[in-house]
Design an enzyme around this catalytic site. Structure first.
Site, PDB file in Angstrom:
ATOM      1  N   GLU A 172      35.013  40.103  45.259  1.00 21.38           N
ATOM      2  CA  GLU A 172      35.487  41.432  44.870  1.00 21.38           C
ATOM      3  C   GLU A 172      35.034  42.488  45.871  1.00 21.38           C
ATOM      4  OE1 GLU A 172      37.609  41.114  42.570  1.00 21.38           O
ATOM      5  OE2 GLU A 172      38.073  43.173  42.060  1.00 21.38           O
ATOM      6  N   GLU A 227      44.597  42.475  46.970  1.00 19.31           N
ATOM      7  CA  GLU A 227      44.725  41.014  47.103  1.00 19.31           C
ATOM      8  C   GLU A 227      44.624  40.595  48.568  1.00 19.31           C
ATOM      9  OE1 GLU A 227      44.320  39.477  44.459  1.00 19.31           O
ATOM     10  OE2 GLU A 227      44.777  41.130  43.074  1.00 19.31           O
TER      11      GLU A 227
HETATM   12 ZN    ZN Z   1      40.045  41.239  42.803  1.00 17.82          ZN
END
Ligand code: ZN
Length: 508
Positions: A296, A267
């Site tokens: 991502e 995160e």
């Molecule tokens: Zn993620």
């Protein structure tokens, strides 16, 4: 109206939309962290109201008129200038928004909420038949939504475009096919080796000490606590209210050292990206990440390529041992490094390692395409799922809870567009890191000194500052000098896991 006045008018309108979305994000963050369970009904209504107001403001014909009037000004500017990018990206958002009738959007939301409730109840009972009719409806809605966008080649294309703009089912299928051909033999070669010992990761670790250690690395990475904070949540996530308020969440398991540590670093990667967006983009649609894949790529880079690297742990491991002497004193650095990088075919996507993870994503992606095309019927989905897991990972789930019922995605939003970003992110993480290393070959030594500033600065200069200015393809082209390639990512995996598992074949 002068161009200056038109731009000011557009920015004012966009800022109001951004404020409504920011307020909605605060409500969403609160719902997942501190809200008592009783709040759920009113909160759903409050968030729906804010979403509706933001949507109405975006599809206002006055916005369309401003975008039309500003076209000559846009075309007079460099493509990557702030104003041209703002007009271009707003136009895409506007056109996408006006294609979808608000009534259909509302029906999909309503159905999603019901479907989610049924899924929550069906999981403990391992009852796929309870969710099957809802899933059939979700697929019908997904196709109906796709049909709002004329001229697609595959019904998944418009859905993919919403989170990974410009990418198509065909292009992603080709890329994934290429990746599968390389990954499957690597997984097989690794699986033939003795697995590393990792039981010590599952001894008892004090939760607060785990959280403190993870956050220490997050801060060392450059996550700015004056513009962020960390809280606990059942499913960790990052959420940004503005570039100056970017929050992360984590979860902690007293019997699993991996959980809090690596979800924090994951995160944090998302958070570094959002904190790095240029301030002049704040309050506009440009203030955010490019796409789910590019986002991502950053979480994966800081979690895996950096966070599970030998260099990083050569610096932090003595301190981790000192923090947890009873559990780790007798475990050498190399053994710890092998344990946190253990590769093992498994049934659950979210618990999968760096190498097998993509196989989980590809199974879902292929099944989604088959469902949307009507080649696969919902009633046959559980068996199709099991067959693919047997074929790709050599495993058969004992139940649908460990099979088709495990992920929320198909039982909340849509079928299509939700999974590809995870693997695109892994591929992009490899490509971006490779480009960073070419510019600065000292990065591994710097990581070994816990000096992350040069890598962060590179990411900032090449990716973060631009926010949503570029599409994923444009960004990849700018950063790596070519289209997205699996090669750097596969090279990274082969080198790392070739060394870890002593695979001659892959160590070159
Ligand atoms: Zn993620």
């Amino acid at each position: 109206m002068t161009v200056e006045k038109q731009m000011a008018e557009l920015k004012l309108r966009l800022r109001e939309i951004s404020d409504l979305e920011g307020a909605g994000a605060v409500l969403a963050w609160d719902q997942s962290t501190y809200m008592p369970p009783g709040g759920v009904k009113a909160r759903g209504r409050q968030m729906a109201t804010l979403t509706r107001l933001a949507h109405e403001k975006l599809i206002d014909p006055a916005v369309g008129k401003l975008l039309d009037d500003l076209r000559p000004y846009e075309e007079s500017l460099p493509y990557d200038s702030n104003d041209a990018s703002l007009i271009r990206v707003t136009r895409r958002d506007f056109e996408r928004a006006i294609h979808v009738p608000p009534s259909l959007q509302a029906e999909i939301w309503q159905h999603g909420a019901e479907s989610h409730q049924v899924w929550l109840a069906a999981r403990p009972d391992n009852d796929f038949s309870a969710v099957a009719p809802y899933l059939e409806k979700t697929i019908a809605y997904s196709v109906q939504l796709a049909d709002c966008f004329p001229g697609y080649n595959h019904p998944a294309d418009p859905l993919i475009d919403m989170s990974d703009e410009g990418m198509t089912a065909a292009a992603i299928s080709d890329l994934f096919q290429e990746l599968r051909q390389e990954l499957v033999p690597l997984v097989q070669a690794i699986s033939a080796q003795a697995p590393p010992e990792d039981a010590f990761l599952y001894e008892s670790y004090l939760p607060q000490e785990q959280l403190d250690f993870g956050l220490r690395i997050a801060k060392d990475y450059g996550y700015d606590m004056k513009r962020g904070r960390q809280d606990l949540a059942g499913h960790p996530f990052m959420i940004a209210f503005s570039p100056d308020d970017v929050r992360i969440t984590t979860r902690v398991d007293s019997n699993n050292l991996n959980d809090a540590l690596f979800s924090t670093l994951h995160e944090t990667g998302h958070g570094l990206y959002e904190q790095g967006v240029a301030h002049e983009l704040e309050g506009t649609p440009l203030a955010g990440g490019t796409s789910s894949g590019v986002h991502e790529s950053q979480s994966r880079l800081w979690e895996n390529l950096i966070g599970r690297s030998y260099e990083l742990w050569s610096h932090y491991y003595p301190d981790l041992q000192a923090q947890f002497p009873a559990q780790l004193r007798a475990v050498p650095l190399e053994a710890f490094y092998r344990a946190i990088n253990k590769v093992e075919p498994s049934l659950i996507r979210t618990e999968a390692d760096e190498v097998t993870y993509n196989l989980h994503v590809m199974i879902r992606f292929d099944l989604e395409l088959a469902l949307l095309e009507g080649r696969l019927k919902v009633k046959d989905l559980p068996e199709a799922w099991h067959a693919r897991y047997e074929h790709d990972l050599g495993l058969h789930a004992p139940s649908d809870v460990d099979g088709v019922l495990q992920d929320i995605h198909w039982f909340w939003g849509l079928v299509g567009g939700a999974f590809q970003g995870y693997t695109l992110g892994n591929i992009m993480a490899g490509a971006f890191f490779d480009a960073a290393l070419k510019d600065n070959p000292q990065i591994p030594e710097q990581v070994a000194q816990a000096d992350f500033a040069p890598l962060l600065a590179w990411m900032h200069d090449n990716i973060y500052q631009y926010g949503r200015k570029f599409t994923p393809d444009e960004l990849v082209q700018r950063v790596t000098g070519g289209p997205l390639s699996i090669e750097p990512y596969m090279r990274y995996l082969r080198q790392k896991y070739g060394r870890l598992y002593g695979l001659e074949l892959f160590s070159s």
